[in-house]
Design an enzyme around this catalytic site. Structure first.
Site, PDB file in Angstrom:
ATOM      1  CB  THR A 199      51.732   4.596  41.916  1.00 55.22           C
ATOM      2  OG1 THR A 199      51.890   5.885  41.198  1.00 55.22           O
ATOM      3  CG2 THR A 199      52.981   3.907  42.115  1.00 55.22           C
ATOM      4  N   GLY A 227      46.516   8.596  31.213  1.00 55.42           N
ATOM      5  CA  GLY A 227      46.655   7.301  31.813  1.00 55.42           C
ATOM      6  C   GLY A 227      45.442   7.246  32.989  1.00 55.42           C
ATOM      7  N   GLY A 228      45.797   6.331  33.928  1.00 60.47           N
ATOM      8  CA  GLY A 228      44.797   6.203  35.137  1.00 60.47           C
ATOM      9  C   GLY A 228      44.367   7.562  35.857  1.00 60.47           C
ATOM     10  CG  ASP A 237      44.881   8.655  42.800  1.00 61.39           C
ATOM     11  OD1 ASP A 237      45.507   8.778  43.927  1.00 61.39           O
ATOM     12  OD2 ASP A 237      45.043   7.826  42.022  1.00 61.39           O
ATOM     13  CE  LYS A 260      47.604   5.925  40.277  1.00 59.13           C
ATOM     14  NZ  LYS A 260      47.247   7.332  40.555  1.00 59.13           N
ATOM     15  CE1 TYR A 288      55.733  11.642  45.720  1.00 62.95           C
ATOM     16  CE2 TYR A 288      53.862  11.587  44.134  1.00 62.95           C
ATOM     17  CZ  TYR A 288      55.126  10.795  44.838  1.00 62.95           C
ATOM     18  OH  TYR A 288      55.367   9.602  44.799  1.00 62.95           O
ATOM     19  CB  SER A 334      53.637   6.158  49.452  1.00 62.13           C
ATOM     20  OG  SER A 334      52.979   6.843  48.159  1.00 62.13           O
TER      21      SER A 334
END
Length: 415
Positions: free
Chosen positions: A52, A118-119, A92, A56, A198, A15
């Site tokens: 993250t 999760g989120g 997102d 979240k 990623y 990021s």
């Protein structure tokens, strides 16, 4: 800090590079333990942050205002401070939409299986609902907590699943070799697989999907897209949509390894060294790393412990090396003999076959499997089809290593 990212573990994160490429501001990674998290949010000493795993959902009680879409999803990944108040958003959602559209994956009328609860899974569910998915189920290790929540055994029995989306961290760096506990071959109607991971660039889940001929993608484009939308909120001004693809391609090239495969004596070590120097990258020579770790010459390992033990050491060494990105990797000639080696390399690497004519290959000089031309001929007959099968690109060796390097640089600039 002014801008940054909070999460429990951020050693894998791209990021900082993405935000600084997109918007030019300084961006900080701030790992927080669960014990540290409440004090950080109460102090709120930042202008804007991204959020993250695993925060979240946990950030929401600290926010004065939550965007309607984020509130509906139940997860926030972007927080902006305005007039001293914390405002939450979910970029997102737009990132997932971008990823699906860019890869031609249509959820309309599809049976969607989401791994994780999760989120991010909530965001994926919201996208699937907005795109008219016919059915949506969640998979977790426990399962059964709500309707449409399955454990992995129950999920494997869902024969009509058409799209699988992984939102769990299983298989994420540094546990690259892991994979969600599902065999994709168990789903006869499966059309597409998405993994929001990623790092590595292609997880084992994505690699299995591609091997089955399915449409598949990892999460790097989603990460860049959501960062673009977050940066717009941070700065209060638009960023061109084309910046997503520009930053994605630049970052992918930066993280991608160039892995040289080919026969013993074809020049992988020499070409690798020159190529690394030319591109300003580190060189990882797998054979030299084996010698360093074991404290033995490769010929001695063969003589004292046998080829099977050497291959085991080679596979472990290569798995460790291939986890990292942005390298030139000079592989041993026999890496193609084990499918797990190719799997490890393909997560982050472009495989380049240095193909030198058989009569020009060096023999002897401590090479245990090619001590003479005849042995080398038999070895070439065995391995050449594997190099051809696994290579992303074949480079015929030029007259000198330096000329071969220039040809590889020309190819690299087209990617």
């Amino acid at each position: 800090m002014q801008y940054g990212l909070i999460g429990e573990k951020l050693g894998h994160s791209f990021s900082k590079e993405i935000h600084e490429l997109l918007a030019g501001y300084q961006y900080e990674l701030r790992p927080l333990s669960r014990a540290e998290f409440p004090a950080f949010m109460q102090q709120a000493d930042f202008a804007a942050i991204n959020v993250t795993i695993p925060y979240k959902e946990l950030v929401i009680p600290y926010l004065a205002e939550v965007d309607e879409q984020a509130a509906k999803i139940g997860a926030v990944n972007t927080i902006v401070k305005r007039d001293g108040c914390l405002c939450g958003y979910n970029t997102d959602f737009a990132g997932v939409v971008y990823l699906l559209k860019n890869h031609g994956i249509d959820l309309n009328g599809r049976n969607v299986l989401i791994l994780g609860t999760g989120g991010t899974s909530k965001t994926v569910r919201a996208v699937a609902e907005s795109q008219g998915a016919a059915a949506i189920s969640f998979v977790s290790r426990n399962g059964g907590q709500r309707a449409n929540w399955l454990d992995y055994q129950q999920a494997a029995a869902q024969r009509d699943v058409q799209v699988i989306i992984n939102t769990t961290p299983r298989g994420m760096y540094p546990q690259n070799g892991e994979q969600p506990l599902l065999d994709l071959a168990a789903f006869p109607r499966l059309e597409a697989v998405v993994d929001v991971i990623y790092n590595p660039l292609r997880s084992n889940l994505v690699l299995q999907a591609q091997a089955l001929g399915l449409q598949a993608c990892g999460g790097l484009e989603m990460l860049v897209a959501q960062a673009k939308y977050a940066a717009e909120l941070f700065c209060g001004q638009p960023i061109a949509e084309a910046a997503i693809d520009e930053v994605y391609r630049r970052l992918r090239r930066q993280k991608l390894n160039l892995a040289l495969i080919g026969m013993p004596g074809c020049g992988k070590s020499t070409v690798g060294r020159l190529l690394a120097e030319r591109l300003g990258r580190p060189l990882l020579d797998c054979d030299k790393e084996i010698v360093r770790r074991s404290g033995q010459a490769i010929a001695d390992i063969f003589a004292e412990q046998g080829e099977a033990k050497f291959r085991q050491i080679e596979s472990q060494t290569l798995a460790d090396i291939a986890k990292e990105g942005g390298q030139v990797i000079a592989c041993g000639g026999g890496v193609v003999l084990r499918p797990e080696n190719i799997q490890a390399l393909r997560q982050n690497s472009l495989l380049i076959w240095l193909d030198r004519p058989l009569e020009q290959l060096a023999v002897g000089k401590g090479r245990p499997l090619s001590p003479n031309p005849e042995a080398n001929r038999l070895l070439y007959q065995q391995r050449a089809p594997l190099y051809q099968q696994y290579a992303d690109y074949r480079q015929a060796c030029a007259q000198t290593p330096a000329e071969t390097v220039e040809l590889l640089v020309e190819y690299w600039q087209t990617i």
